[in-house]
Design a protein around this motif. Structure first.
Motif, PDB file in Angstrom:
ATOM      1  N   PHE A 103       0.825  -1.206   0.000  1.00 29.31           N
ATOM      2  CA  PHE A 103       0.000   0.000   0.000  1.00 29.31           C
ATOM      3  C   PHE A 103       0.864   1.262   0.000  1.00 29.31           C
ATOM      4  O   PHE A 103       0.667   2.166  -0.828  1.00 29.31           O
ATOM      5  N   TYR A 104       1.818   1.354   0.912  1.00 25.21           N
ATOM      6  CA  TYR A 104       2.603   2.583   1.020  1.00 25.21           C
ATOM      7  C   TYR A 104       3.569   2.747  -0.151  1.00 25.21           C
ATOM      8  O   TYR A 104       3.872   3.877  -0.559  1.00 25.21           O
ATOM      9  N   THR A 105       4.051   1.641  -0.703  1.00 29.34           N
ATOM     10  CA  THR A 105       4.925   1.754  -1.873  1.00 29.34           C
ATOM     11  C   THR A 105       4.174   2.342  -3.057  1.00 29.34           C
ATOM     12  O   THR A 105       4.660   3.244  -3.756  1.00 29.34           O
ATOM     13  N   VAL A 106       2.976   1.849  -3.292  1.00 27.58           N
ATOM     14  CA  VAL A 106       2.190   2.308  -4.440  1.00 27.58           C
ATOM     15  C   VAL A 106       1.576   3.677  -4.175  1.00 27.58           C
ATOM     16  O   VAL A 106       1.581   4.554  -5.047  1.00 27.58           O
ATOM     17  N   GLN A 107       1.060   3.889  -2.965  1.00 35.63           N
ATOM     18  CA  GLN A 107       0.334   5.128  -2.671  1.00 35.63           C
ATOM     19  C   GLN A 107       1.275   6.322  -2.547  1.00 35.63           C
ATOM     20  O   GLN A 107       1.008   7.390  -3.112  1.00 35.63           O
ATOM     21  N   ASP A 108       2.371   6.177  -1.823  1.00 32.70           N
ATOM     22  CA  ASP A 108       3.240   7.315  -1.541  1.00 32.70           C
ATOM     23  C   ASP A 108       4.397   7.440  -2.526  1.00 32.70           C
ATOM     24  O   ASP A 108       4.692   8.534  -3.011  1.00 32.70           O
ATOM     25  N   ALA A 109       5.037   6.316  -2.825  1.00 34.59           N
ATOM     26  CA  ALA A 109       6.220   6.395  -3.680  1.00 34.59           C
ATOM     27  C   ALA A 109       5.854   6.549  -5.154  1.00 34.59           C
ATOM     28  O   ALA A 109       6.436   7.369  -5.865  1.00 34.59           O
ATOM     29  N   LEU A 110       4.883   5.768  -5.627  1.00 34.51           N
ATOM     30  CA  LEU A 110       4.533   5.774  -7.052  1.00 34.51           C
ATOM     31  C   LEU A 110       3.309   6.618  -7.371  1.00 34.51           C
ATOM     32  O   LEU A 110       2.990   6.811  -8.549  1.00 34.51           O
ATOM     33  N   LYS A 111       2.579   7.076  -6.347  1.00 32.87           N
ATOM     34  CA  LYS A 111       1.396   7.921  -6.524  1.00 32.87           C
ATOM     35  C   LYS A 111       0.290   7.218  -7.307  1.00 32.87           C
ATOM     36  O   LYS A 111      -0.467   7.836  -8.048  1.00 32.87           O
ATOM     37  N   TYR A 112       0.192   5.898  -7.137  1.00 35.36           N
ATOM     38  CA  TYR A 112      -0.907   5.143  -7.725  1.00 35.36           C
ATOM     39  C   TYR A 112      -1.950   4.878  -6.637  1.00 35.36           C
ATOM     40  O   TYR A 112      -1.867   5.409  -5.531  1.00 35.36           O
ATOM     41  N   SER A 113      -2.926   4.043  -6.963  1.00 33.61           N
ATOM     42  CA  SER A 113      -3.996   3.741  -6.007  1.00 33.61           C
ATOM     43  C   SER A 113      -3.576   2.572  -5.114  1.00 33.61           C
ATOM     44  O   SER A 113      -3.511   1.417  -5.568  1.00 33.61           O
TER      45      SER A 113
END
Length: 749
Positions: free
Chosen positions: A65-75
């Protein structure tokens, strides 16, 4: 994400919007699948480690969750959703037995804690941002008005979306009616998801940027938190007062019983997780319609139970049976599991409903609706049995194998708890059965249809006979296949032999006996029908009609007479075998709770069969009942008692047997007196202890801790209309169990 980026000042055109949505959605799903595959491969190197499984699933979920949400700005939400869906589809055999239940409970606790933290955090933010700085109320009145107007627009937009898709939602999938659509619109912004989105707005407003002021985030959280407080009582009032009509009490009780039976069958391994989901959904839909329609859970299952017509031509082709079985099992096993589970669950629910409501009119109507709903399920299983008889054999073999492995696990645990096994030994044995269970689920074995000699030799009546008399009997017995509705016996006619039922079920009905007290008047496979009539020379007590396709064997009465004369122990065994059927006919409310094998074991080991001479008195104690099999008795102020009949002490509570005192005067098969006297000839009576009888009927037998039964391992299997059983016996020197000689009876002269 898109609207938030617009508020933060990023500009978009049509192409960039499509590109952004594709990257955020498809990229998030792809990353979720990647995390799922990596974690699943990691779990493949572990075995039976609950702590590691909990830690790994928790860590992977939050890291993804945090890799996609914060680092990559995906859902991040789509990523975790894809991760969970992959686990549900491909990790069923990774989490096994108690580990799966522990993992489920662990994630329930995590979800509850996270949900609580969200609400607490929203309250803290409101207290910090509003109560400390009153300027939010004094200087931003217009902003509050715009927020309330925004909430109104969001509700209208939600109503427009639900209205536009209403026809699709109503006629496809689960099925949505108008009342449920209003509930969805009204409760759209409730829950932890809306507050989480509000907290994300608050977090974005705290950063330095010109488009979203810091106080806006606080006001958004405050509005949503206030709406939760307002809408919580409203939604309860909407649901219970306006949109849900008063329900009829009988149907909810029945549906709850059916649902509980499905959960029990899932734990026992009778049904798969996918089948359980379908069955549970059917009960939920029936509960939604309980106020306007009769029991209708079968309507939701019909789309999953389908028998293609071309399968009949496939069965008649020249292709190898193993090839046909391989391609038909995968397509028909789900329907067979659904139908068998449906019939079993409703049979259990009918019994519970009658115990709960008694013989009331409501219970009678609901029971009739339940019986009517099972006709389609019986027809499907009957069609499968007629076309592919080997298919049901394959499915029952899988269920038996699962039950055997589960039984082994329970006994290993009992041996460890009693100190007979060390923990390392227990873990080693548990790993062994878990490995076998995984192999069973991933590559189930195909089986061959049993031969005729195997079917006859496995029947309890034949298998318990001495070898000297069994061999001639097997050589002179022919197999018969009876279709649905064929008459084996008709009430009042003379029996010319006995029927041994190997596969299928037979239904009984009688004008003399109290068949209306039986919720399930079925004799399943393993039954011996007509033996009592042959032994006594009486006419048939009831009609015996096949309730499915039945494979059975007919033995002429002359052969039975030869068996009786061969050995006194054989004659005693034949009387015991006949008593098991008579008990189910005379006291159906009690004995129908037991399978045929359980009844047979109770008769042989938990009762006493006594012979009384002319003039002898029979005095039953208050906690014993008897069944008169042969002879004539006389009781005070009563006519002669002829067999078969139930003998009760005068102090017996008739409601325990499913009878009422007013019915005793109209039944010639049941008598209650202080003592009984034998008349013209010797009398044969079998005596049961009431306490043990009801213990056996309620399934509360004491299991020996940590050891297998030396006599038999009994496993109940669901069949189209009756209880299928597979008996794994151990050779014993005592081939004919003749029961205990002690009984609660006093002899007098």
């Amino acid at each position: 994400q898109l609207f938030l980026q617009m508020v933060l000042g990023r500009s978009f055109n049509t192409g960039s919007i499509l590109m952004f949505l594709s990257e955020v959605s498809l990229g998030a799903v792809a990353l979720g699948l990647a995390f799922a595959i990596i974690s699943l491969l990691w779990l493949g190197f572990t075995f039976n480690d609950t702590i590691l499984e909990m830690t790994l699933t928790l860590a992977v979920s939050y890291i993804a969750f945090y890799t996609v949400q914060d680092a990559l700005k995906y859902s991040g939400i789509l990523t975790v959703t894809a991760l969970g869906m992959f686990y549900a589809a491909f990790a069923k055999t990774t989490f096994k037995g108690d580990n799966r239940r522990s993992l489920h409970d662990f994630w329930e606790i995590v979800a509850y804690i996270a949900n609580t933290i969200i609400f607490i955090l929203s309250g803290v933010i409101i207290a910090d941002g509003v109560l400390r700085h009153n300027v939010h109320f004094e200087r931003h009145g217009t902003s509050w008005g715009f927020l309330l107007l925004l909430y109104f627009y969001v509700q209208m937009a939600r109503a427009a979306v639900v209205g536009a898709l209403y026809l699709l939602l109503r006629y496809f999938g689960y099925g949505l009616d108008f009342k449920e659509a209003i509930i969805i619109v009204w409760s759209g912004l409730r829950g932890a998801v809306s507050l989480s989105l509000a907290l994300s707005v608050k977090r974005a407003s705290d950063t330095a940027q010109p488009f979203l002021k810091p106080e806006v985030g606080t006001m958004v959280v405050c509005v949503l938190h206030w709406w939760h407080r307002v809408s919580d009582p409203d939604i309860e009032w909407f649901y219970h007062t306006i949109f849900v009509a008063r329900t009829w009490y009988g149907q909810p009780v029945s549906n709850k019983g059916v649902q509980a039976s499905y959960w029990a069958m899932l734990d026992e391994g009778r049904i798969t997780q996918a089948t359980a989901n379908i069955l549970m959904r059917s009960v939920d839909e029936a509960m939604d319609l309980v106020s306007s329609r009769p029991l209708c859970d079968w309507n939701s299952l019909q789309s999953n139970v389908y028998f293609p017509s071309y399968y009949r031509f496939l069965s008649a082709s020249m292709l190898p049976q193993s090839f046909i079985t391989y391609f038909t099992v995968q397509r028909l096993e789900s329907g067979c599991y659904i139908c068998a589970a449906f019939l079993r669950a409703h049979r259990i629910a009918r019994r519970q409903l009658q115990d709960f409501l008694g013989d009331s009119e409501i219970a009678k109507i609901v029971i009739d609706e339940s019986n009517a709903g099972g006709e389609e399920a019986r027809k499907f299983l009957e069609e499968v049995r007629c076309t592919f008889p080997q298919l049901l054999c394959v499915l029952k073999t899988r269920q038996v194998t699962y039950a055997v492995l589960t039984h082994l696990s329970e006994n290993v645990q009992n041996l460890w708890k009693t100190g007979l096994l060390e923990e390392k030994e227990m873990a080693h044995l548990d790993d062994a059965w878990q490995t076998d269970l995984k192999k069973l689920k991933r590559s189930p074995q195909l089986v061959k249809m049993p031969r005729v000699s195997d079917l006859l030799g496995a029947h309890p009546l034949v298998s318990m006979l001495p070898a000297a008399v069994r061999a001639p009997l097997l050589s002179n017995t022919k197999e018969n296949v009876k279709g649905h509705g064929a008459a084996l016996y008709m009430e009042g006619l003379r029996a010319t032999g006995i029927w041994i039922v190997s596969i299928g079920a037979v239904k009984w009905r009688s004008q003399r006996l109290s068949s209306r007290h039986s919720l399930h008047p079925i004799f399943s496979h393993g039954s011996t029908l007509g033996l009592y009539e042959v032994l006594t020379g009486k006419s048939c007590l009831c009609d015996m009609i096949t309730d499915s396709l039945v494979r059975c064997f007919f033995i002429e009465a002359e052969k039975i007479d030869q068996l009786r004369q061969s050995d006194p122990s054989v004659e005693a065994f034949l009387w015991q075998e006949s008593a098991a059927v008579i008990a189910k006919l005379l006291i159906p409310r009690v004995f129908e709770r037991m399978t045929m094998q359980e009844t047979r074991l109770l008769v042989s080991t938990g009762s006493a069969m006594n012979l009384y001479t002319k003039g002898e008195d029979i005095i039953l104690e208050h906690n014993y009942i008897g069944i008169l099999l042969e002879g004539t008795l006389k009781a005070e102020n009563q006519n002669n008692i002829v067999p078969p009949g139930v003998l009760l002490p005068s102090s017996m509570d008739l409601e325990l047997l499913g009878l009422q005192s007013s019915e005793m005067n109209h039944m010639d098969s049941c008598s209650a007196a202080n003592s009984y006297q034998v008349e013209a000839q010797a009398a044969r009576v079998i005596i049961f202890e009431v306490g043990r009888l009801f213990t056996e009927a309620n399934g509360q037998r004491n299991q020996p801790g940590g050891s297998f039964s030396a006599e038999a391992l009994q496993l109940s299997m669901e069949e189209s209309t009756g209880e299928e059983q597979v008996i794994i016996t151990v050779d014993s020197t005592n081939k004919l169990p003749l029961g205990d000689s002690s009984s609660g009876v006093t002899r007098g002269s």
